[in-house]
Motif scaffolding. Sequence first.
Motif, mmCIF file in Angstrom:
data_model
loop_
_atom_site.group_PDB
_atom_site.id
_atom_site.type_symbol
_atom_site.label_atom_id
_atom_site.label_comp_id
_atom_site.label_asym_id
_atom_site.label_seq_id
_atom_site.Cartn_x
_atom_site.Cartn_y
_atom_site.Cartn_z
ATOM 1 N N LYS A 99 0.855 -1.184 0.000
ATOM 2 C CA LYS A 99 0.000 0.000 0.000
ATOM 3 C C LYS A 99 0.890 1.233 0.000
ATOM 4 C CE LYS A 99 -3.741 -2.078 2.605
ATOM 5 N NZ LYS A 99 -4.476 -2.048 3.873
ATOM 6 N N ASN A 100 0.482 2.246 -0.727
ATOM 7 C CA ASN A 100 1.190 3.512 -0.703
ATOM 8 C C ASN A 100 0.573 4.388 0.378
ATOM 9 O OD1 ASN A 100 2.625 2.630 -2.887
ATOM 10 N ND2 ASN A 100 1.434 3.781 -4.368
ATOM 11 N N LEU A 101 1.387 4.847 1.307
ATOM 12 C CA LEU A 101 0.922 5.739 2.356
ATOM 13 C C LEU A 101 1.376 7.146 1.997
ATOM 14 C CD1 LEU A 101 1.937 3.474 5.359
ATOM 15 C CD2 LEU A 101 -0.284 3.609 4.231
ATOM 16 N N MET A 102 0.428 8.034 1.745
ATOM 17 C CA MET A 102 0.733 9.372 1.272
ATOM 18 C C MET A 102 0.603 10.380 2.399
ATOM 19 S SD MET A 102 -1.046 11.520 -1.807
ATOM 20 C CE MET A 102 -2.566 11.847 -0.955
ATOM 21 N N THR A 103 1.539 11.311 2.456
ATOM 22 C CA THR A 103 1.487 12.419 3.410
ATOM 23 C C THR A 103 1.627 13.721 2.637
ATOM 24 O OG1 THR A 103 2.533 11.061 5.111
ATOM 25 C CG2 THR A 103 2.550 13.436 5.456
ATOM 26 N N MET A 104 0.706 14.660 2.854
ATOM 27 C CA MET A 104 0.804 15.981 2.240
ATOM 28 C C MET A 104 1.259 16.962 3.312
ATOM 29 S SD MET A 104 -1.991 18.335 0.261
ATOM 30 C CE MET A 104 -1.789 17.600 -1.348
ATOM 31 N N MET A 105 2.262 17.777 2.965
ATOM 32 C CA MET A 105 2.830 18.756 3.894
ATOM 33 C C MET A 105 2.909 20.121 3.225
ATOM 34 S SD MET A 105 5.783 16.073 4.773
ATOM 35 C CE MET A 105 5.528 15.397 3.143
ATOM 36 N N ASP A 106 3.002 21.160 4.048
ATOM 37 C CA ASP A 106 3.265 22.482 3.496
ATOM 38 C C ASP A 106 4.779 22.723 3.495
ATOM 39 O OD1 ASP A 106 4.031 23.271 6.075
ATOM 40 O OD2 ASP A 106 2.203 24.408 6.438
ATOM 41 N N TYR A 107 5.204 23.891 3.051
ATOM 42 C CA TYR A 107 6.641 24.172 2.912
ATOM 43 C C TYR A 107 7.359 24.353 4.240
ATOM 44 C CZ TYR A 107 6.933 24.545 -2.165
ATOM 45 O OH TYR A 107 6.970 24.271 -3.508
ATOM 46 N N THR A 108 6.619 24.346 5.348
ATOM 47 C CA THR A 108 7.263 24.403 6.661
ATOM 48 C C THR A 108 7.474 23.005 7.227
ATOM 49 O OG1 THR A 108 5.224 24.502 7.971
ATOM 50 C CG2 THR A 108 6.126 26.609 7.160
ATOM 51 N N GLY A 109 6.914 21.994 6.552
ATOM 52 C CA GLY A 109 7.011 20.613 7.028
ATOM 53 C C GLY A 109 5.805 20.181 7.835
ATOM 54 N N LYS A 110 4.843 21.079 8.020
ATOM 55 C CA LYS A 110 3.625 20.731 8.765
ATOM 56 C C LYS A 110 2.769 19.782 7.935
ATOM 57 C CE LYS A 110 -0.564 22.649 10.708
ATOM 58 N NZ LYS A 110 -1.426 23.819 10.748
ATOM 59 N N GLU A 111 2.383 18.646 8.545
ATOM 60 C CA GLU A 111 1.543 17.685 7.838
ATOM 61 C C GLU A 111 0.123 18.205 7.720
ATOM 62 O OE1 GLU A 111 1.776 13.720 9.387
ATOM 63 O OE2 GLU A 111 3.952 13.627 9.078
ATOM 64 N N ILE A 112 -0.407 18.176 6.505
ATOM 65 C CA ILE A 112 -1.780 18.593 6.227
ATOM 66 C C ILE A 112 -2.704 17.394 6.421
ATOM 67 C CG2 ILE A 112 -3.336 19.609 4.521
ATOM 68 C CD1 ILE A 112 -1.068 21.521 5.023
ATOM 69 N N PHE A 113 -2.316 16.255 5.823
ATOM 70 C CA PHE A 113 -3.023 14.994 6.077
ATOM 71 C C PHE A 113 -2.126 13.830 5.699
ATOM 72 C CE2 PHE A 113 -4.012 13.358 1.902
ATOM 73 C CZ PHE A 113 -4.085 14.477 1.083
ATOM 74 N N THR A 114 -2.476 12.662 6.259
ATOM 75 C CA THR A 114 -1.742 11.434 5.980
ATOM 76 C C THR A 114 -2.698 10.404 5.445
ATOM 77 O OG1 THR A 114 -0.182 11.897 7.731
ATOM 78 C CG2 THR A 114 -0.323 9.634 7.013
#
Length: 66
Positions: free
Chosen positions: A51-66
């Motif tokens: 399974k591919n586990l995706m994490t979206m982050m902003d340019y500060t490294g803060k996770e938006i969602f996983t």
Amino acid sequence: MQGQNVFSVKKNGKWGVINTEGQVIIPYKFDSIRYIINNFIVGLDFDDSEKNLMTMMDYTGKEIFT
């Protein structure tokens, strides 16, 4: 891969993101950095169940969602 003053970099077999000053923005923990667009970074991890586990982050490294 490159975005606004950030670059994906591979270290010890894992990918992370640094800025132009060499500071680590996203730790080297991803199997792949897929996108650096529109102020967002998408990292992928692959687990043993294929399974591919995706994490979206902003340019500060803060996770938006996983």
